[in-house]
Structures are given as structure tokens and as C-alpha cells.
Design an enzyme around this catalytic site. Sequence first.
Site, short mmCIF file in Angstrom:
data_model
loop_
_atom_site.label_atom_id
_atom_site.label_comp_id
_atom_site.label_asym_id
_atom_site.label_seq_id
_atom_site.Cartn_x
_atom_site.Cartn_y
_atom_site.Cartn_z
N GLU A 80 4.53 -2.95 4.76
CA GLU A 80 4.73 -1.53 5.08
C GLU A 80 3.41 -0.76 5.08
O GLU A 80 3.21 0.13 5.92
CB GLU A 80 5.69 -0.91 4.05
N ASP A 81 2.48 -1.10 4.17
CA ASP A 81 1.31 -0.25 3.96
C ASP A 81 -0.03 -0.86 4.38
O ASP A 81 -1.07 -0.22 4.22
CB ASP A 81 1.23 0.14 2.48
#
Length: 727
Positions: free
Chosen positions: A85-86
Site C-alpha cells: 500500500e505504501d
Amino acid sequence: MLVIQDKYQANLKKLLDVCRKNLKNFNEDLITRAFWFSYNAHKDNYRASGEPYFNHPYEVAMIVANEIPLDDISVASALLHDIVEDTSFTIEDIQAEFGEKIARIVDGLTKITGIFEADTRNVVEAENYRKLLIALSTDIRVILVKFADRLHNMRTLEYLPEHKRRRIAKETLEIYAPLAHRFGLAQIKWELEDLAFKYLNPEAYEDIARRVAQTRKQREEYIKEFAKPIEKALAERGFKFEINGRPKHLYSIYNKMIKRGKTFEELYDLFAVRIILDTDNTTDCWTAYGIVTDIYRPVPERFKDYITNPKSNGYRSIHTTVIGPEGKMVEVQIRTRAMHEIAEKGLAAHWKYKENITETDKQFEQWVKWVRDILENQTDINEFVEDLKLNLYQDEIYVFTPKGDLKILPRGATPVDFAFEIHTEIGLRCIGAKVNGRVVPLNYQLKTGDQVEIITGKHRLPSRDWLNFVVTSKAKSQIRKWINEEKRRLVDIGKEIWEKKVRKSKIHINDDELLKIVRELYKVDNLQKFYLGIAEGEFDLVDVVRKIKERQEAKETTKYDKEVIDNVIGEILKPQKAIVIDGTGFNLLYTFAKCCHPVPGDDIIGFVTRGEGIKIHRRDCINVERLKEQDEDRFVEVVWSTILDGMAFPVGIAIEGEDKPGVLKEITTVISGYQNTNIKAVNIETQNSIFRGIIIVEVKNLEHLNVLIDKLRRIESVYSVSRYQEK
């Protein structure tokens, strides 16, 4: 750089030490590789607090290893859970480095995050979100890591803007805390609730926190003094036991204050103790209860016996409240160690009684027990969890109302199932359906993503054929209930038609005689089918009456045990001063006729007998006409006295129905449950699958009797109920 490296080396050592302590077996190399992979992926990222972002996956991994320890896969997944996600790494990168299992868990966590960032947050209720979260999880460890992720986020929520704090706190309170409770993760659930409460209502949180802190020592001392005489008495009786106070958490206290409209000081269950007995004998719980109530005066209305009458999920315990020192109320729970284990492992499921869970969640409750067994039996956990799926929800579909509300149904569900899921009345009035704007048959099998619109009519018209294709228990039970109600209505109509025909034809026949004749003549095995056939025009009543008259002399009769009934009635003391006879007062001898058992409210008349005084009959008693033919001058006018308080009158109730396990218990429970009605005798006989008989009860008046008859008619297995009249 060296200082930073030393710091993270120390963090890794700390994590490995925790894993070594709490996990039976773990791959140290796997944890080490995941640690440094996550560190390098996140090293250029920082959180809102200003600290390195890597601190978050590290703390999540520590929570997984220390507070919900399962296995090394869970810990490694916690370290890697935010990478896709990051950062620029992909699921394929994770799979190449750490294998399919960890990649699957990280992918599941990424998808869950996507759900809660969508713009459809308000489309469905929190309970549906909880289930959707589970359905998107392909491995149980996805849920566990997510709990840890959310817990650490809540612990560091202060650094986010207020609107984000409130949104996340609300989501936590509505979704994650209840789900953690269902998993039996009580400590995590309590902390999530209290942290959410802190940000959603900071003033109330601070106020209660201050009051709890101020009174904690006082409460602990009070409970200690309260328990001393109980501990002494239990020890003298040779019990092995554990007594402890039950801590109340801030959000729990707040909820009770709001729901009960009480102040902090008025909450009696701030003082609460639990007595756990090391015994397998449930009688010991009652002995302990006697000891407690000998020492402290109990509050009767606060007593609950969940041992004799367990909750539907098997929860067993004695709950009582007593007046302790200084006049303070203390809640006491008494249970065996086994009962305590069941309650603590989630089978008691306190959430079930607080969250309005529907019947369809019984499967989910069973699944929670299964999960708890896995969490606590870690001997072969690595082998078992490898292929563990949340298969309960693989057989579910997700469909929507025209307004976008989500409904979760079993695979194979039809528009009729959907209609009953919305509301029973909609199901009963369903006449058609549209799926995705297109008209479909009612037996059409819905698929995930379908939007369903139910078309209803003015009248209830469910069909017996629906039972061949509906799959939900609610739909099936409501359809059967309606069919039975409609059948009972037609049976009552047919019976009324028959009774009018009998009176007009001036024949005398009891139910047993009638059943034998119609069974022989028409192959009907119970009177309900006979009455139903009358209502539906299947029988020629003129022909039936003619054949009955022809056979009546030859037929054998089966009568209810009149001697038993008469003996019971004879044991009941004749009510004193119940009758006023022709205005003369109370001194004339009278008795109530056993053929019709009059009760206050009946229109009555007296008949002067030789040697037995005046017999009191109902005016509509079939024997009154016969007696009038003998000597009409011996009838006298009588009325009920106005002084009837406390008197009870015997009366017979004729009942017939389907002979199935538990039906007699249900009947007697209904009777005794209404105004503590006393049952004097039960005379029931069965033949094939039908029971019939007479129940003698004591009632206050005609209204009392009529309410009882009405309640009995509502029992599903009962076909007919009427007031007994001896022929």
C-alpha cells in the site's frame, strides 16, 4: 548511521525474544528477513507524529507476537502488511521473497484497507462491514494482523487531524471492537473501545477516568473486605475456589450510565465479584450461593439462574446481587471452572445479547468457537493454519436492495429468501421480483452483486411450493407458519359448520366416536383433516350424518377417563359463597355440575336434585334441555356472587394436535405461565401421530379461561382447543 543500526538491531532482538517466549516454534530467519525488508522499504517514510514509518509495522508485529501470538507467519506478515500500500513493492515482490502464504495475507490486508477507504462507507450497516471484512480474508491471520494494526493506530491516533481521529474511532467502535469480542480477544476489544471512546467523547472519557482513578483504591479495599467472610465460609466447607473483582472499563461504565440513566455513583455493578469453584458438581454452586446469601442479604429481583435455565448458547452461571457493607449493592457471579472456561472462550457470547444478532448468525457463532479452538491448540498450528480458510462465507452471496443496502444470504438463495430477509410481511405478500431490472421467476437463484426488487400484492398469498426452493431458515419457518395458520383457520371454519349440522340434526357424538366413523368411511386419520375437508367442500354432510345415525348404535366408543376427571373435580373444595340462589342468600346446599363445569362469567341456572341440593349448570349445557324435558319446574334462577376474590374454579379444556416431542411440555408451560394457572389433571391419549385429551385447570373466571384457550390455539403443533363439555 551506526547508532540507528544498533537501535534497530536492539528492536529486532526484542521482537525475537518475544517470539521465542510466546511461539512454540518459529523460523528466526524468516522474522529477521521480514524485519529488514520492511525497514528498508519504509526507511524514507515518516508518520504524522514525525517518527519513522517503520515503527508502525514493528509495533504491530510486537502486538501480534505478544498479545495474540499465533505463529511466525503472522509476525512476518505484520512486519510486511503496509508495504504494497505504501511503497513501490508489489504483491509479486512479496511472493517472490517470502512465498505464497505471506503474500496472500498481505494482499488480504491491502484489500481490507481499500474497503474502508471507499466512498460507500454509509451504504451498509456495521454488521455487514464486519462480515464483508471476513469474506475478503482468505486466511485467518489476515484478521488477527488487522486487529493489531488497528490497535497500534488507535494508540497513536492523537497525531492525526480531529476529523480523521473521529472517523477512525467511530469505525473502530462499530467494526473492530465487536469483531475482536467475537474472537474472544477481550483485552484488545476493551482497549479498542476505551481508545475510541476517548476520541469520540473526550469530556465524558476524562470525567469517568478521573472518577475511576479516584475511587479505584476505595473499590479494591471494599471488594477485599466484602470477600473476606465469603472466603472464610467457603474454605471451612472445603471448597477450592477463586474470588476476584471484575474490572469495569471506561466505555462499559459510560454505556451503563447512558442506558440506565444513572450517575457514576449509582452504578451498583461497579462493585462486582466472581466466584469460580474448582468442582464439576453444579450443586456446589448452589451451596456457594447459600453461603453468600447467608452472609449478605440478596436483592430478589436481581437474581438470575443460568444453571437451571442456560442461555441459548450454553452459558451457565448464577447471577445475584446482594447488599454488602455500608448498604452498597454488589453483583456476584458463581460458576464452576468449566462454566467459566466456556464463558471466557466466547460461547457465552455477550455480544449476542447486546447487538441484536439475527438467527442467521448461529453459524457464525459456531465458527467463532472453531477459530478459538485453533488459536488455543497450537501444537500443530503451522500445519493446520496452512490451508485454513474462512470457508463459512465462501457459501454466501452479497446482494443489494434498490437503495443499495447490502444483504448477505446463503448461496442458492432466491428472491423469496431476499423478501423475507427484508421483512416477514414483504415475504408473505411477495408476488414477483426483478433482478437488475429484469423480471425473474421466484425460484431464480441470486448471485453476488445482484440488485433485487420485490413486487408485493395486497394480500398474503404464500405458496406451499415455495418450500421446495427457499433456503433460509427464516423464509422456511415463516412460510410453514402461514400455511399452518391458514390450515387452522379453515379447520375452525369446518368445525363450526359441522357443529351447526350436528345441532340441527340432533345427533350426539363425541370426537372419538366421530373420528372412528370418518376414519372408517373416508380414510381420514384425524378430525382436523375432516374439518378441513368440510371447509373445502370435500364431504357431503347430509351423507355423513345419515351414516353416523346408522352406525351409532353398533359403534364402539372410546371415552376420556371420566372417573379420573370426576376424582380431580371432587378434590377441589367447593367455592364458598360463590352463588346467590333466587335472591335467598348463601345457605342452600349447591354443587357445580361436572358435565359443564361453570365458572364466573358463564350464564348459569340451578336444578333442584334429590339428595344433592341444587346443581349449578351453564345455561347452554346440553344436559339442561334434557332436564327441562323431565321436570322444568325444578329449575331455579341463580347468579354469581360479587364476592369471588381468591376463588378458583375447575374446568376442562379439550385439546388435540400433532404428537411430537416436547408438545406436552409446551402446553403445560403456556398454561402455568399465564397468571400461575394451576393444572389439576392431564388425561392425554395418542393414536398414530395425533394426541387428544382433557386438561383440568383452575381458573378465576370465563375471561381467564378464554385467554388460556386462545394462547393454546397459538401453539404450532395444536390443531384444536375447546372447552370440555361432557356428553
